[in-house]
Enzyme design. Structure first.
Site: not given
Ligand code: PPS
Length: 287
Positions: A45, A100, A130, A222
């Site tokens: 996130k 990640h 988030s 976005f």
């Protein structure tokens, strides 16, 4: 591969069993990087999908054709997820790899590597918000409980993918170990998208004309990305990601944590942040 309720634990960190197995995690930890690889590293996130899109657009000189025709997980697969070997085997040309994983898990594989590493970090309060909303829509993550319960797990580092503090400190604290390392904050991308595109294009040694930069900027905004089915995860079946419970491309704002945190939660967070980040100069200005 469903395994929606399964969890894999690797190096004491929990990973969703839906996408991860012991084999896939071991594959990542022992991966043979190539000098031409570009590796996007993030805590969840923090702007992963955004950076995947930025890199795709930079390498394609602002042309959105690839970004609009191939899902992000296939253009820039997550190294630790089970389908990665299959995608990399089929790939031609320089590879974009996402991860990640925390530094200590990937460090042995990356030792002496000339791969380009791009680390994206985001204000951890916004990450927590988030991530909390994402837990509600992603059926491969556990029920987060109340925000207060989730925040407590986030601060303890017991959520899936481990501690935000360990992740950020691990990677940024060892930046000097890499020949090619770029640190960029989500907030910087948000405040100066054009400058961030230029920064990434310099780092990748792929220069863009004014027109190409303008096009790249348009397609990684976005508003553009939220309607791109190749990045907004609406291609994923509802049993796995339930878009009636929230959107992957949710708000894309900075400082949204102020709409979620109580004053007390913010104070507790600040105290943990100050204690955990005291030995890290890089991010002290982020909150
Ligand atoms: S994941 O699941 O780890 O891959 O998620 P990740 O992509 O790292 O983070 C998702 C959040 O990034 C926001 N996002 C963007 N913000 C601004 N501009 C652009 N173009 C953009 N693309 C993705 C996304 O909306 C998630 O943040 P929140 O705060 O939930 O909206």
């Amino acid at each position: 591969m469903a395994r929606l309720d399964d969890t894999e634990t690797f190096h004491n960190i929990k990973f969703p069993g839906h996408m991860h197995t012991q084999d896939s995690l071991n594959y990542a930890a022992n991966f043979k990087f190539q000098d031409t690889d570009t590796v996007i590293v993030t805590y969840p996130k923090s702007g992963t999908t955004w950076m995947q899109e930025i890199i795709t657009l930079v390498l394609n000189k602002g042309d959105p054709a690839l970004a609009r025709s191939q899902p992000n997980w296939s253009r820039a697969p997550w190294l630790e997820q089970y389908y990665c070997p299959q995608i990399l085997q089929a790939s031609t040309g320089p590879r974009i790899i996402t991860t990640h994983l925390p530094y200590h898990v990937l460090a042995p594989a990356l030792r002496d590597s000339k791969a380009k590493v791009i680390y994206v970090a985001r204000n951890p309060k916004d990450v927590a918000v988030s991530y909390y909303h994402f837990h509600k829509m992603a059926n491969f993550l556990p029920d987060p409980g109340t925000f207060s319960e989730f925040l407590s797990d986030f601060l303890k580092g017991t959520v899936h993918y481990g501690s935000w503090f360990d992740h950020v400190k691990g990677w940024t604290g060892h930046a000097q170990n890499f020949q090619k390392f770029l640190y960029i904050a989500y907030e910087e991308m948000w405040q100066d998208l054009r400058g961030s595109l230029e920064k990434v294009s310099r780092f990748l040694q792929c220069s863009l004309t004014e027109e190409e930069l303008k096009s790249a900027q348009k397609y990684c905004s976005f508003n553009s990305m939220k309607d791109n089915i190749m990045v907004n995860y609406t291609l994923i079946p509802r049993e796995i990601m339930d878009h009636s419970k929230g959107k992957f491309m949710r708000k894309g704002k900075i400082g949204d944590w102020k709409n979620m945190f109580t004053e007390e939660q913010s104070d507790v967070f600040d105290a943990v942040y100050s204690a955990r980040m005291a030995d890290s100069s890089l991010l002290m200005g982020i909150l």
